[in-house]
Design a protein around this motif. Structure first.
Motif, PDB file in Angstrom:
ATOM      1  N   PRO A  79      -1.067   9.193  -5.942  1.00 46.39           N
ATOM      2  CA  PRO A  79      -0.117  10.078  -6.633  1.00 46.39           C
ATOM      3  C   PRO A  79       1.362   9.664  -6.496  1.00 46.39           C
ATOM      4  CG  PRO A  79      -1.682  11.376  -5.360  1.00 46.39           C
ATOM      5  CD  PRO A  79      -1.862   9.940  -4.954  1.00 46.39           C
ATOM      6  N   ALA A  80       1.681   8.752  -5.591  1.00 48.80           N
ATOM      7  CA  ALA A  80       3.080   8.351  -5.397  1.00 48.80           C
ATOM      8  C   ALA A  80       3.665   7.818  -6.704  1.00 48.80           C
ATOM      9  CB  ALA A  80       3.179   7.285  -4.307  1.00 48.80           C
ATOM     10  N   ALA A  81       4.887   8.234  -7.002  1.00 48.40           N
ATOM     11  CA  ALA A  81       5.531   7.855  -8.265  1.00 48.40           C
ATOM     12  C   ALA A  81       5.641   6.349  -8.422  1.00 48.40           C
ATOM     13  CB  ALA A  81       6.910   8.502  -8.361  1.00 48.40           C
ATOM     14  N   TRP A  82       6.024   5.635  -7.360  1.00 46.50           N
ATOM     15  CA  TRP A  82       6.188   4.185  -7.491  1.00 46.50           C
ATOM     16  C   TRP A  82       4.841   3.526  -7.761  1.00 46.50           C
ATOM     17  CZ3 TRP A  82       3.755   0.400  -4.871  1.00 46.50           C
ATOM     18  CH2 TRP A  82       3.230   0.682  -3.611  1.00 46.50           C
ATOM     19  N   PHE A  83       3.777   4.040  -7.127  1.00 42.24           N
ATOM     20  CA  PHE A  83       2.456   3.447  -7.320  1.00 42.24           C
ATOM     21  C   PHE A  83       1.974   3.674  -8.752  1.00 42.24           C
ATOM     22  CE2 PHE A  83      -2.141   3.461  -7.406  1.00 42.24           C
ATOM     23  CZ  PHE A  83      -2.424   2.250  -6.807  1.00 42.24           C
ATOM     24  N   LYS A  84       2.141   4.886  -9.264  1.00 44.67           N
ATOM     25  CA  LYS A  84       1.729   5.173 -10.647  1.00 44.67           C
ATOM     26  C   LYS A  84       2.487   4.282 -11.629  1.00 44.67           C
ATOM     27  CE  LYS A  84       2.186   9.713 -10.430  1.00 44.67           C
ATOM     28  NZ  LYS A  84       2.116  11.150 -10.777  1.00 44.67           N
ATOM     29  N   ARG A 109       0.861  -1.183   0.000  1.00 47.46           N
ATOM     30  CA  ARG A 109       0.000   0.000   0.000  1.00 47.46           C
ATOM     31  C   ARG A 109       0.897   1.232   0.000  1.00 47.46           C
ATOM     32  NH1 ARG A 109      -4.797  -0.193   4.306  1.00 47.46           N
ATOM     33  NH2 ARG A 109      -5.770  -1.388   2.618  1.00 47.46           N
ATOM     34  N   SER A 110       0.515   2.232  -0.759  1.00 44.73           N
ATOM     35  CA  SER A 110       1.277   3.476  -0.814  1.00 44.73           C
ATOM     36  C   SER A 110       0.824   4.421   0.288  1.00 44.73           C
ATOM     37  CB  SER A 110       1.095   4.153  -2.172  1.00 44.73           C
ATOM     38  OG  SER A 110       1.653   5.435  -2.139  1.00 44.73           O
ATOM     39  N   THR A 111       1.737   4.778   1.168  1.00 41.94           N
ATOM     40  CA  THR A 111       1.400   5.714   2.242  1.00 41.94           C
ATOM     41  C   THR A 111       1.009   7.082   1.689  1.00 41.94           C
ATOM     42  OG1 THR A 111       2.109   6.585   4.381  1.00 41.94           O
ATOM     43  CG2 THR A 111       3.771   6.514   2.654  1.00 41.94           C
ATOM     44  N   ALA A 132      -4.797   2.962  -2.658  1.00 43.38           N
ATOM     45  CA  ALA A 132      -3.557   2.614  -3.363  1.00 43.38           C
ATOM     46  C   ALA A 132      -3.020   1.283  -2.844  1.00 43.38           C
ATOM     47  CB  ALA A 132      -2.531   3.726  -3.187  1.00 43.38           C
ATOM     48  N   THR A 133      -3.880   0.286  -2.833  1.00 46.56           N
ATOM     49  CA  THR A 133      -3.520  -1.048  -2.355  1.00 46.56           C
ATOM     50  C   THR A 133      -3.363  -1.978  -3.546  1.00 46.56           C
ATOM     51  OG1 THR A 133      -4.798  -0.683  -0.324  1.00 46.56           O
ATOM     52  CG2 THR A 133      -4.234  -2.972  -0.870  1.00 46.56           C
ATOM     53  N   LEU A 134      -2.238  -2.674  -3.576  1.00 49.04           N
ATOM     54  CA  LEU A 134      -1.953  -3.607  -4.647  1.00 49.04           C
ATOM     55  C   LEU A 134      -1.756  -5.015  -4.096  1.00 49.04           C
ATOM     56  CD1 LEU A 134       0.741  -1.538  -6.595  1.00 49.04           C
ATOM     57  CD2 LEU A 134      -1.679  -1.789  -7.171  1.00 49.04           C
ATOM     58  N   GLU A 135      -2.270  -5.989  -4.830  1.00 50.91           N
ATOM     59  CA  GLU A 135      -1.913  -7.372  -4.535  1.00 50.91           C
ATOM     60  C   GLU A 135      -0.699  -7.685  -5.390  1.00 50.91           C
ATOM     61  OE1 GLU A 135      -3.685 -11.865  -3.970  1.00 50.91           O
ATOM     62  OE2 GLU A 135      -5.050 -10.252  -4.577  1.00 50.91           O
ATOM     63  N   VAL A 136       0.228  -8.430  -4.823  1.00 49.23           N
ATOM     64  CA  VAL A 136       1.491  -8.745  -5.478  1.00 49.23           C
ATOM     65  C   VAL A 136       1.507 -10.238  -5.811  1.00 49.23           C
ATOM     66  CG1 VAL A 136       3.999  -8.705  -5.237  1.00 49.23           C
ATOM     67  CG2 VAL A 136       2.614  -6.931  -4.125  1.00 49.23           C
TER      68      VAL A 136
END
Length: 123
Positions: A53-58, A47-49, A116-120
């Motif tokens: 908008p976080a660059a890594w998340f985008k 999850r992006s803190t 901004a939650t991703l499953e990996v």
């Protein structure tokens, strides 16, 4: 998608911090970012803190691929946005694993980071 074994999830999610390196469109890796990771059974989530908008998340959304670096090992991964039904499970996993940081976890379960939650998945 093929998933992880519970043993792999435990090994990858055990450290307090891991790194995520997303791929550029040309396949090269971006510089790693330190993040928190949680597991549930045979599933991994990040999850992006800073929210969407976080660059890594985008970048993770744009290419859908990258690496998780955990415990000295790099794992090739695919990123998929977590479904709404999974968000309470992820909230709970963050509260359990990072309970010694209640104010940070309180932030992570707010709407911005939660969206901004991703499953990996293994690549």
């Amino acid at each position: 998608m093929t998933g992880w074994s519970e043993e792999q999830v435990a090994a990858i999610a055990n450290p307090q911090e891991v790194q995520v390196a997303t791929r550029r469109a040309d396949g090269s890796l971006r510089r790693p970012t330190i993040i928190w990771i949680v597991g549930d059974g045979d599933r991994l989530f990040i999850r992006s803190t800073n929210g969407r908008p976080a660059a890594w998340f985008k970048a993770a959304i744009a290419t859908g691929t990258g690496q998780i670096i955990s415990g000295g090992s790099a794992y090739e991964v695919k990123f998929v946005e977590a479904g709404d039904a999974d968000l309470p499970l992820v909230d709970s996993a963050y509260r359990k694993k990072y309970r010694q940081y209640p104010s940070i976890v309180d932030h992570l379960v707010e709407s911005g980071p939660r969206s901004a939650t991703l499953e990996v998945f293994p690549a």
